[in-house]
Write a protein that holds these residues in place. Structure first.
Motif, mmCIF file in Angstrom:
data_model
loop_
_atom_site.group_PDB
_atom_site.id
_atom_site.type_symbol
_atom_site.label_atom_id
_atom_site.label_comp_id
_atom_site.label_asym_id
_atom_site.label_seq_id
_atom_site.Cartn_x
_atom_site.Cartn_y
_atom_site.Cartn_z
ATOM 1 N N ALA A 1 0.010 4.407 6.675
ATOM 2 C CA ALA A 1 0.095 3.848 8.021
ATOM 3 C C ALA A 1 -1.183 3.117 8.398
ATOM 4 O O ALA A 1 -1.165 2.114 9.101
ATOM 5 C CB ALA A 1 0.376 4.963 9.045
ATOM 6 N N PRO B 1 -1.698 -1.037 5.923
ATOM 7 C CA PRO B 1 -0.412 -1.666 5.640
ATOM 8 C C PRO B 1 -0.376 -2.471 4.360
ATOM 9 O O PRO B 1 0.678 -2.651 3.768
ATOM 10 C CB PRO B 1 -0.192 -2.567 6.868
ATOM 11 C CG PRO B 1 -0.991 -1.940 7.953
ATOM 12 C CD PRO B 1 -2.194 -1.378 7.256
ATOM 13 N N MET C 1 6.438 -4.611 8.708
ATOM 14 C CA MET C 1 5.416 -3.566 8.650
ATOM 15 C C MET C 1 4.622 -3.459 9.952
ATOM 16 O O MET C 1 4.506 -4.419 10.707
ATOM 17 C CB MET C 1 4.489 -3.814 7.469
ATOM 18 C CG MET C 1 5.199 -3.714 6.126
ATOM 19 S SD MET C 1 4.088 -3.456 4.729
ATOM 20 C CE MET C 1 3.286 -5.055 4.648
ATOM 21 N N TRP D 1 5.552 6.831 12.139
ATOM 22 C CA TRP D 1 5.852 5.577 11.433
ATOM 23 C C TRP D 1 5.558 5.698 9.945
ATOM 24 O O TRP D 1 4.629 6.409 9.543
ATOM 25 C CB TRP D 1 5.016 4.423 11.993
ATOM 26 C CG TRP D 1 5.368 3.117 11.371
ATOM 27 C CD1 TRP D 1 4.777 2.531 10.298
ATOM 28 C CD2 TRP D 1 6.462 2.267 11.743
ATOM 29 N NE1 TRP D 1 5.417 1.355 9.978
ATOM 30 C CE2 TRP D 1 6.461 1.169 10.856
ATOM 31 C CE3 TRP D 1 7.426 2.325 12.749
ATOM 32 C CZ2 TRP D 1 7.394 0.138 10.942
ATOM 33 C CZ3 TRP D 1 8.343 1.297 12.833
ATOM 34 C CH2 TRP D 1 8.333 0.220 11.948
ATOM 35 N N ASN E 1 5.297 2.779 6.656
ATOM 36 C CA ASN E 1 5.425 1.403 6.164
ATOM 37 C C ASN E 1 6.082 1.343 4.786
ATOM 38 O O ASN E 1 6.277 0.255 4.246
ATOM 39 C CB ASN E 1 4.035 0.753 6.059
ATOM 40 C CG ASN E 1 3.654 -0.008 7.317
ATOM 41 O OD1 ASN E 1 4.504 -0.503 8.051
ATOM 42 N ND2 ASN E 1 2.363 -0.100 7.568
ATOM 43 N N GLN F 1 7.300 -2.051 2.891
ATOM 44 C CA GLN F 1 6.457 -2.491 1.784
ATOM 45 C C GLN F 1 7.289 -2.744 0.542
ATOM 46 O O GLN F 1 7.134 -3.746 -0.146
ATOM 47 C CB GLN F 1 5.395 -1.431 1.478
ATOM 48 C CG GLN F 1 4.219 -1.425 2.436
ATOM 49 C CD GLN F 1 3.241 -0.318 2.123
ATOM 50 O OE1 GLN F 1 3.639 0.818 1.902
ATOM 51 N NE2 GLN F 1 1.974 -0.638 2.100
#
Length: 350
Positions: free
Chosen positions: A13, A16, A305, A338, A340, A344
């Motif tokens: 997180a 990114p 993202m 969250w 990513n 990703q």
């Protein structure tokens, strides 16, 4: 969840741009192959708004289908209602404001965002022309009625945040749920509200008709910088942690479709967008819709993202607007709201 998994998620997180393969991820390590749950029920509140444009594009361009999914989209009046659908078990995933992940964690009901659609709030507050001149600042809106998508939604929270800057309490302003789109325009035209806190294209239509004056505007990158100090996470896909663990392939398919939509919107012409969405979304004025899209395009996520600092900006915003969040601010673990990882991976293979 283990401390190691929390650490991994925190690292992802916070960075990114980190290559997924350098850290074993808690969800997508298994996210390969066909979706475990090809039929997905998705809840959204006010789908016709440009705020959720990536969702509509993913649907209409066949990106969900390409990812092996049959997505049933249930549209509610506002984000708070679509959140209720998720928590009540009638939806698997919600397309809604990221801020709900923070608010639900504060209430002890964790949800996780995993594919971003908006990196700017894309909401503005406007007052009816006949009232605007009387309002020099937020302290002057005490007792006024504002049309929000639904009480408890992001549109409501921006209103409360602005009111707080004028020393007002939540009870000092009246929030009326008017949905999104044509119903927003009607509420102003009929004088049912003194102002609105809303998304486009309704705002631009009201401006074009000379019906409102904008007082707070987060539909541009500049506006988000002025109001929040940087990027602000808006619409995203979020769900309960258990869904991600049980259905990583399904979550990956959803994220892949949204990232494709985000990417498509970076270069699509306003006319291409207007030709793709349902005719009803244009609210009878294609030119205004295209103008509205051009105005908010820069706040659409380019890659799904979470931008650095965006979650922190959201937490500060919520703390300013909600005393309960402010009281528990130090306890909020943003890294648990969250991941990513899915975006990703989607970006890597797009």
């Amino acid at each position: 969840m283990t401390k190691l998994h929390l650490r991994r998620r925190s690292v992802l997180a916070a960075a990114p741009a980190l290559v997924v393969g350098t850290v074993a991820a808690p969800y997508i390590a298994r996210a390969q192959g066909k979706p475990e749950k090809p039929k997905v029920v998705l809840a959204v509140g006010g789908k016709s708004a440009l705020y959720y444009l990536s969702l509509t594009i993913a649907e209409k361009k066949g990106f969900f289908k390409d990812a092996g999914l049959d997505v049933e989209i249930n549209d509610f009046q506002g984000g708070s209602k679509s959140l209720e659908a998720l928590m009540g078990g009638s939806a698997d995933v919600t397309s809604g404001a990221y801020e709900h992940t923070i608010r639900m964690q504060q209430r002890g009901q964790p949800i996780v965002g995993f594919a971003l659609m908006g990196r700017g709030m894309q909401i503005a507050i406007g007052l009816r022309k006949d009232i605007a001149a009387k309002v020099k600042g937020p302290a002057d809106i005490k007792g006024m009625k504002f049309g929000v998508s639904a009480p408890g939604s992001s549109t409501h929270m921006l209103l409360l945040s602005w009111a707080a800057k004028g020393g007002l309490k939540a009870s000092d302003v009246i929030a009326i749920g008017v949905g999104a789109g044509a119903t927003v325009v009607a509420a102003v035209e009929k004088g049912q509200v003194d102002g609105v806190s809303q998304t486009d294209p309704a705002l631009t239509i009201l401006q074009d008709k000379g019906l409102i004056d904008i007082k707070v505007d987060t539909r541009t990158t500049k506006g988000n910088q002025e109001v929040f100090g940087g990027p602000f996470p808006a619409a995203c896909l979020y769900t309960q942690p258990g869904f991600l663990k049980k259905n990583p392939n399904t979550a990956q398919a959803l994220a892949t479709a949204i990232v494709r939509a985000d990417e498509w919107l970076q270069t699509a012409s306003p006319a291409d967008v207007a030709n793709t969405v349902p005719e009803a979304y244009l609210l009878g004025d294609r030119a205004i819709y295209e103008k509205s899209f051009a105005g908010v395009r820069e706040t659409i996520s380019p890659d799904g993202m979470m931008p650095p600092g965006a979650m922190e900006n959201c937490l500060k915003f919520l703390s300013d607007a909600d005393p309960k969040i402010a009281a528990d601010k130090a306890k909020i673990k943003l890294e648990e709201t969250w991941t990513n990882e899915f975006a990703q991976r989607a970006k890597k293979h797009s």
